[in-house]
Design an enzyme around this catalytic site. Structure first.
Site, PDB file in Angstrom:
ATOM      1  N   ASP A 231      78.070 -24.969  34.952  1.00 38.92           N
ATOM      2  CA  ASP A 231      77.787 -26.281  35.542  1.00 38.92           C
ATOM      3  C   ASP A 231      78.372 -27.393  34.675  1.00 38.92           C
ATOM      4  O   ASP A 231      78.478 -27.245  33.454  1.00 38.92           O
ATOM      5  CB  ASP A 231      76.262 -26.444  35.651  1.00 38.92           C
ATOM      6  CG  ASP A 231      75.882 -27.515  36.660  1.00 38.92           C
ATOM      7  OD1 ASP A 231      76.773 -28.058  37.343  1.00 38.92           O
ATOM      8  OD2 ASP A 231      74.671 -27.808  36.766  1.00 38.92           O
ATOM      9  N   GLY A 232      78.715 -28.505  35.335  1.00 36.50           N
ATOM     10  CA  GLY A 232      79.079 -29.714  34.586  1.00 36.50           C
ATOM     11  C   GLY A 232      80.556 -30.060  34.555  1.00 36.50           C
ATOM     12  O   GLY A 232      80.953 -30.953  33.799  1.00 36.50           O
TER      13      GLY A 232
ATOM     14  N   TRP B 188      81.782 -33.633  33.176  1.00 39.98           N
ATOM     15  CA  TRP B 188      82.759 -33.632  32.080  1.00 39.98           C
ATOM     16  C   TRP B 188      83.924 -34.565  32.439  1.00 39.98           C
ATOM     17  O   TRP B 188      84.351 -35.383  31.625  1.00 39.98           O
ATOM     18  CB  TRP B 188      83.282 -32.209  31.839  1.00 39.98           C
ATOM     19  CG  TRP B 188      84.316 -32.117  30.772  1.00 39.98           C
ATOM     20  CD1 TRP B 188      84.104 -31.945  29.434  1.00 39.98           C
ATOM     21  CD2 TRP B 188      85.738 -32.220  30.933  1.00 39.98           C
ATOM     22  NE1 TRP B 188      85.304 -31.926  28.760  1.00 39.98           N
ATOM     23  CE2 TRP B 188      86.321 -32.096  29.660  1.00 39.98           C
ATOM     24  CE3 TRP B 188      86.578 -32.406  32.043  1.00 39.98           C
ATOM     25  CZ2 TRP B 188      87.704 -32.150  29.453  1.00 39.98           C
ATOM     26  CZ3 TRP B 188      87.956 -32.467  31.845  1.00 39.98           C
ATOM     27  CH2 TRP B 188      88.499 -32.338  30.558  1.00 39.98           C
TER      28      TRP B 188
ATOM     29  N   VAL C  85      67.944 -22.242  38.987  1.00 40.70           N
ATOM     30  CA  VAL C  85      68.645 -20.970  39.173  1.00 40.70           C
ATOM     31  C   VAL C  85      69.645 -21.059  40.339  1.00 40.70           C
ATOM     32  O   VAL C  85      70.593 -20.279  40.428  1.00 40.70           O
ATOM     33  CB  VAL C  85      67.619 -19.826  39.378  1.00 40.70           C
ATOM     34  CG1 VAL C  85      68.301 -18.506  39.631  1.00 40.70           C
ATOM     35  CG2 VAL C  85      66.739 -19.687  38.141  1.00 40.70           C
TER      36      VAL C  85
ATOM     37  N   GLU D 211      76.384 -22.566  49.063  1.00 38.50           N
ATOM     38  CA  GLU D 211      76.039 -23.986  49.287  1.00 38.50           C
ATOM     39  C   GLU D 211      77.215 -24.921  48.971  1.00 38.50           C
ATOM     40  O   GLU D 211      77.252 -26.067  49.428  1.00 38.50           O
ATOM     41  CB  GLU D 211      74.841 -24.399  48.416  1.00 38.50           C
ATOM     42  CG  GLU D 211      73.498 -23.804  48.849  1.00 38.50           C
ATOM     43  CD  GLU D 211      73.373 -22.311  48.565  1.00 38.50           C
ATOM     44  OE1 GLU D 211      73.930 -21.828  47.557  1.00 38.50           O
ATOM     45  OE2 GLU D 211      72.731 -21.604  49.379  1.00 38.50           O
ATOM     46  N   ASN D 212      78.175 -24.427  48.171  1.00 33.85           N
ATOM     47  CA  ASN D 212      79.292 -25.300  47.761  1.00 33.85           C
ATOM     48  C   ASN D 212      80.217 -25.689  48.922  1.00 33.85           C
ATOM     49  O   ASN D 212      81.013 -26.618  48.795  1.00 33.85           O
ATOM     50  CB  ASN D 212      80.123 -24.647  46.643  1.00 33.85           C
ATOM     51  CG  ASN D 212      79.422 -24.643  45.299  1.00 33.85           C
ATOM     52  OD1 ASN D 212      79.662 -23.777  44.459  1.00 33.85           O
ATOM     53  ND2 ASN D 212      78.540 -25.617  45.059  1.00 33.85           N
TER      54      ASN D 212
ATOM     55  N   GLY E 168      82.179 -31.591  36.891  1.00 32.14           N
ATOM     56  CA  GLY E 168      82.284 -32.952  37.438  1.00 32.14           C
ATOM     57  C   GLY E 168      81.873 -33.992  36.409  1.00 32.14           C
ATOM     58  O   GLY E 168      82.555 -35.002  36.202  1.00 32.14           O
TER      59      GLY E 168
ATOM     60  N   SER F 150      79.338 -21.147  45.250  1.00 35.43           N
ATOM     61  CA  SER F 150      78.137 -20.669  45.940  1.00 35.43           C
ATOM     62  C   SER F 150      78.258 -20.887  47.447  1.00 35.43           C
ATOM     63  O   SER F 150      79.099 -21.670  47.909  1.00 35.43           O
ATOM     64  CB  SER F 150      76.900 -21.415  45.417  1.00 35.43           C
ATOM     65  OG  SER F 150      76.890 -22.734  45.929  1.00 35.43           O
TER      66      SER F 150
HETATM   67  C1  FPP Z   1      79.604 -26.706  39.097  1.00 30.22           C
HETATM   68  O1  FPP Z   1      79.861 -27.881  38.393  1.00 30.22           O
HETATM   69  C2  FPP Z   1      80.827 -25.935  39.126  1.00 30.22           C
HETATM   70  C3  FPP Z   1      81.407 -25.431  40.242  1.00 30.22           C
HETATM   71  C4  FPP Z   1      80.828 -25.580  41.573  1.00 30.22           C
HETATM   72  C5  FPP Z   1      82.685 -24.727  40.167  1.00 30.22           C
HETATM   73  C6  FPP Z   1      82.788 -23.818  39.028  1.00 30.22           C
HETATM   74  C7  FPP Z   1      84.158 -23.292  38.946  1.00 30.22           C
HETATM   75  C8  FPP Z   1      84.812 -23.088  37.795  1.00 30.22           C
HETATM   76  C9  FPP Z   1      84.219 -23.333  36.464  1.00 30.22           C
HETATM   77  C10 FPP Z   1      86.175 -22.537  37.789  1.00 30.22           C
HETATM   78  C11 FPP Z   1      86.160 -21.180  38.379  1.00 30.22           C
HETATM   79  C12 FPP Z   1      87.346 -20.430  38.029  1.00 30.22           C
HETATM   80  C13 FPP Z   1      87.866 -19.446  38.767  1.00 30.22           C
HETATM   81  C14 FPP Z   1      88.977 -18.687  38.200  1.00 30.22           C
HETATM   82  C15 FPP Z   1      87.422 -19.111  40.112  1.00 30.22           C
HETATM   83  P1  FPP Z   1      79.914 -29.264  39.163  1.00 30.22           P
HETATM   84  O2  FPP Z   1      81.290 -29.510  39.616  1.00 30.22           O
HETATM   85  O3  FPP Z   1      78.881 -29.285  40.221  1.00 30.22           O
HETATM   86  O4  FPP Z   1      79.592 -30.246  38.008  1.00 30.22           O
HETATM   87  P2  FPP Z   1      78.689 -31.558  38.118  1.00 30.22           P
HETATM   88  O5  FPP Z   1      77.286 -31.075  38.419  1.00 30.22           O
HETATM   89  O6  FPP Z   1      78.825 -32.139  36.775  1.00 30.22           O
HETATM   90  O7  FPP Z   1      79.261 -32.412  39.212  1.00 30.22           O
END
Ligand code: FPP
Length: 261
Positions: free
Chosen positions: A38-39, A43, A213, A85-86, A41, A83
């Site tokens: 997570d994180g 970052w 979770v 949900e994404n 976005g 996920s």
């Molecule tokens: C959640 O952080 C992250 C995701 C929904 C995507 C995660 C994907 C990766 C780390 C890359 C995956 C790599 C491969 C090779 C498939 P967020 O974007 O919701 O962060 P935020 O809560 O800070 O907005």
């Protein structure tokens, strides 16, 4: 040429990381680590960058953590990459995330082969754009005979959906007379989950300061140790993984029994 931790001899490791690795009790390394990455976005936002840059940086970090886990003999890592949900996110972001497996694997697959790592996926291939499923399937096919660590992507994965599919499968076995209702056990359910070959995680890590979770491995986390980090995923490096493992190794897992049992 790889050193005993799986790093190429030419790669630099700072001394503190080396010291941390020495602290890890190698015989008690968690066999299976699940990570909610997570994180990305936040970052990006903290650097006034667009969200997609955060996701790309997060993708690069998958490589860092895969190598770090492999170097200390972790058996499997399950990474929550997308996920069920994404799909609710803006289509530009979804499209970008669906491109990441291709980008990641195009670059990293030769090294995965060199490290003897097997790529697997939990989640539903159906519903993924064909370019995404092709890339993942290709990586699974190419690495299927690798016998080292499993790099398991949870992609288009939701734990409740996984359970619905398992219940449907079990109900159909009962209906066809291949399974007796009274003989359904916890193992019957575990066997029908997408993690049947990997098993339950010993350690769950969630980055970026959230304590949820989020529909991830709900059945499998029954006795998992949780570790939450405030660090955003793109900055969660080998030393943070090793700190989590050292913390995990200090815990006394009782599985509902008493101390020392
Ligand atoms: C959640 O952080 C992250 C995701 C929904 C995507 C995660 C994907 C990766 C780390 C890359 C995956 C790599 C491969 C090779 C498939 P967020 O974007 O919701 O962060 P935020 O809560 O800070 O907005």
């Amino acid at each position: 040429m790889l050193d005993k931790f799986g790093w190429k001899k030419t790669e630099k490791k700072d001394l503190s990381l080396q010291a941390q690795m020495e602290l890890i009790q190698m015989q008690e390394v968690p066999k299976h680590i699940a990570i909610i990455m997570d994180g990305n976005g936040r970052w990006a936002k903290s650097r006034a960058l667009p969200r997609f840059i955060g996701h790309r940086e997060g993708m690069h970090n998958v490589r860092v953590i895969t190598k770090a886990a492999n170097a200390i003999g972790v058996g499997a890592i399950t990474l929550y990459a997308f996920s069920t949900e994404n799909w609710k996110r803006p289509s530009t972001e979804v499209d970008f995330l669906m491109r990441l497996p291709e980008e990641f694997l195009a670059d990293f697959l030769p090294e995965l082969m060199e490290l003897n790592i097997r790529v697997e996926m939990i989640g539903e291939m159906d519903g993924l754009p064909s370019h995404t499923s092709r890339a993942v399937q290709n990586a699974m096919d190419k690495t299927k005979d690798n016998t080292g660590m499993v790099l398991n992507f949870a992609f288009n994965y939701g734990s409740r959906r996984e359970m619905v599919l398992a219940v449907q499968k079990i109900a159909s076995l009962v209906q066809q007379g291949d399974l007796n209702m009274a003989s359904i056990t916890e193992e019957t359910i575990s066997e029908q989950l997408m993690t049947s070959s990997i098993g339950d995680p010993d350690l769950l890590i969630r980055t970026s300061g959230e304590y949820r979770v989020s529909n991830f491995l709900l059945w499998q986390l029954a006795y998992t140790e949780f570790f939450f980090s405030d660090i955003h995923w793109p900055e969660f490096k080998a030393e943070h993984l090793y700190s989590a493992i050292i913390d995990y190794q200090k815990r006394n897992r009782r599985y509902g029994g008493l101390k020392g049992e």
